[in-house]
Enzyme design. Structure first.
Site, mmCIF file in Angstrom:
data_model
loop_
_atom_site.group_PDB
_atom_site.id
_atom_site.type_symbol
_atom_site.label_atom_id
_atom_site.label_comp_id
_atom_site.label_asym_id
_atom_site.label_seq_id
_atom_site.Cartn_x
_atom_site.Cartn_y
_atom_site.Cartn_z
ATOM 1 N N HIS A 70 0.835 -1.202 0.000
ATOM 2 C CA HIS A 70 0.000 0.000 0.000
ATOM 3 C C HIS A 70 0.875 1.261 0.000
ATOM 4 O O HIS A 70 0.675 2.171 -0.813
ATOM 5 C CB HIS A 70 -0.892 -0.051 1.251
ATOM 6 C CG HIS A 70 -1.738 1.146 1.508
ATOM 7 N ND1 HIS A 70 -3.105 1.130 1.351
ATOM 8 C CD2 HIS A 70 -1.434 2.405 1.939
ATOM 9 C CE1 HIS A 70 -3.598 2.323 1.661
ATOM 10 N NE2 HIS A 70 -2.606 3.114 2.025
ATOM 11 N N GLU A 71 1.844 1.295 0.891
ATOM 12 C CA GLU A 71 2.690 2.496 0.970
ATOM 13 C C GLU A 71 3.502 2.672 -0.304
ATOM 14 O O GLU A 71 3.701 3.790 -0.784
ATOM 15 C CB GLU A 71 3.596 2.440 2.203
ATOM 16 C CG GLU A 71 2.865 2.409 3.542
ATOM 17 C CD GLU A 71 1.870 3.543 3.743
ATOM 18 O OE1 GLU A 71 1.998 4.607 3.112
ATOM 19 O OE2 GLU A 71 0.931 3.361 4.547
ATOM 20 N N HIS A 84 1.365 4.289 -2.895
ATOM 21 C CA HIS A 84 1.349 5.755 -2.775
ATOM 22 C C HIS A 84 2.583 6.330 -3.481
ATOM 23 O O HIS A 84 2.493 7.286 -4.247
ATOM 24 C CB HIS A 84 1.391 6.194 -1.312
ATOM 25 C CG HIS A 84 0.082 6.124 -0.598
ATOM 26 N ND1 HIS A 84 -1.082 6.649 -1.105
ATOM 27 C CD2 HIS A 84 -0.261 5.608 0.611
ATOM 28 C CE1 HIS A 84 -2.065 6.460 -0.240
ATOM 29 N NE2 HIS A 84 -1.598 5.825 0.806
ATOM 30 N N HIS A 136 -5.964 7.092 -2.120
ATOM 31 C CA HIS A 136 -6.856 6.064 -1.568
ATOM 32 C C HIS A 136 -8.097 5.856 -2.423
ATOM 33 O O HIS A 136 -8.664 6.808 -2.954
ATOM 34 C CB HIS A 136 -7.282 6.452 -0.154
ATOM 35 C CG HIS A 136 -6.162 6.370 0.824
ATOM 36 N ND1 HIS A 136 -5.802 7.418 1.631
ATOM 37 C CD2 HIS A 136 -5.296 5.368 1.098
ATOM 38 C CE1 HIS A 136 -4.764 7.052 2.374
ATOM 39 N NE2 HIS A 136 -4.438 5.817 2.067
ATOM 40 N N TYR A 183 -9.535 1.909 2.323
ATOM 41 C CA TYR A 183 -9.561 1.850 3.793
ATOM 42 C C TYR A 183 -10.371 0.631 4.240
ATOM 43 O O TYR A 183 -11.236 0.136 3.513
ATOM 44 C CB TYR A 183 -10.315 3.049 4.354
ATOM 45 C CG TYR A 183 -9.600 4.369 4.481
ATOM 46 C CD1 TYR A 183 -8.235 4.514 4.271
ATOM 47 C CD2 TYR A 183 -10.327 5.486 4.858
ATOM 48 C CE1 TYR A 183 -7.635 5.762 4.420
ATOM 49 C CE2 TYR A 183 -9.730 6.730 5.011
ATOM 50 C CZ TYR A 183 -8.379 6.864 4.786
ATOM 51 O OH TYR A 183 -7.804 8.093 4.929
HETATM 52 ZN ZN LIG Z 1 -2.597 5.055 2.413
#
Ligand SMILES: [Zn+2]
Length: 297
Positions: free
Chosen positions: A187-188, A191, A197, A246
């Site tokens: 996930h990071e 980014h 998101h 999320y």
């Molecule tokens: Zn995030």
């Protein structure tokens, strides 16, 4: 000039691309990118906080949340450190107009020596998922690589800036909390590749209901929608299974769900961190113009 030309070419190709070019990638165009980033306001810049460190330290997987949702940063885990902002020329007149993309889909990196062997292996495994499914390549930094990711646990929380900034940019993975599941480093890194998101997409209200009454006070802005003008919404399928979505209980104040699915009903798992969804792979491949057969999932 050559770089600017490449950026424009990439943008034109991206716009011309038919089919599901999934949002929510940041714009390839440097000016639009910074318009998006600065729309978050001053909150996106800062330094890691101690309180986030304590929250991640006491993170429990059975909470139903993800550790990157515990941060006090923009949307939980987006942070441009002051040093990173300075590198990018932010806060000064005249931006360097950097591209958000990594040229040639090559991402130089260094991993701090602060990680245990198993933590380090999980980070490498997360990178391997990119290598398996996309044309993106994480390569150990050589001395000539000016722009690179520095993956560290030297700060608090799980966070990254978005896209390629300039110079050394940190991805922080507080251990062990942020390395509980492989999906968190994935996930990071996503980014850092240039994605935001999933549930902040401009058209998300057709797919999810945000239960504002259950969100911690002061955290409503984590659920702001993106501006349609700075994101690409054509042919997009909203992806509940994205590793960029999320969890249903993100920023809950009372344990109740803050996000409910509107479409698909029961059985939809939001906030999974087990690996890429098909949509994630399509998004990454589209952004980085990967050709050839997709490995699929
Ligand atoms: Zn995030």
């Amino acid at each position: 000039m050559a770089l600017a030309k490449t950026v424009v070419t990439v943008l034109v190709l991206a716009l011309a691309q038919p089919g599901p070019l999934h949002a929510y990638p940041v714009p390839a165009d440097g000016t639009a990118f910074w318009k998006l980033i600065t729309s978050f306001g001053a909150a996106i810049y800062g330094e890691p906080s101690e309180r986030t460190g304590e929250l991640v330290k006491s993170f429990k997987p059975e909470s139903g949340m993800n550790p990157e949702e515990l941060g006090e940063y923009t949307q939980g885990d987006i942070l441009f450190t002051n040093k990173g902002a300075a590198n990018a020329g932010l806060g000064r007149n005249g931006l360097k107009a950097p591209s958000a993309r990594w040229p040639g889909a090559v991402v130089p990196f260094e991993i701090s020596y602060g990680f245990s062997n198993s933590d380090r292996q999980m980070i490498l495994n997360a990178m391997e998922e990119y290598h398996k499914h996309t044309c993106i390549r994480f390569v150990p930094r050589r001395g000539t690589d000016y722009d690179y990711l520095y993956i560290t646990n030297g700060n608090t929380g799980c966070w990254s800036s978005v896209g390629r900034v300039s110079g050394r940019q940190e991805v922080n993975l507080q251990s062990p909390g942020c390395l509980t599941k492989i999906g968190t480093p994935m996930h990071e890194l996503m980014h850092a590749m240039g994605f935001m998101h999933e549930q902040n997409r401009w058209e998300r209200d057709s797919y999810v209901t945000i239960n504002w009454q259950h969100i911690q006070s002061g955290r409503n802005n984590n659920f702001d929608k993106a501006d349609q003008s700075t994101t690409d919404g054509q042919g997009v399928n909203y992806d509940y299974r994205s590793v960029m979505h999320y969890s249903a209980k993100a920023f809950t104040k009372d344990g109740a769900d803050t996000i409910s699915a509107r479409v698909g009903g029961g059985g939809v798992t939001m906030g999974q961190r087990d690996g890429f969804s098909r949509g994630d792979i399509k998004k990454l491949r589209a952004m980085y113009k990967c050709s050839g057969r997709t490995s699929g999932l």
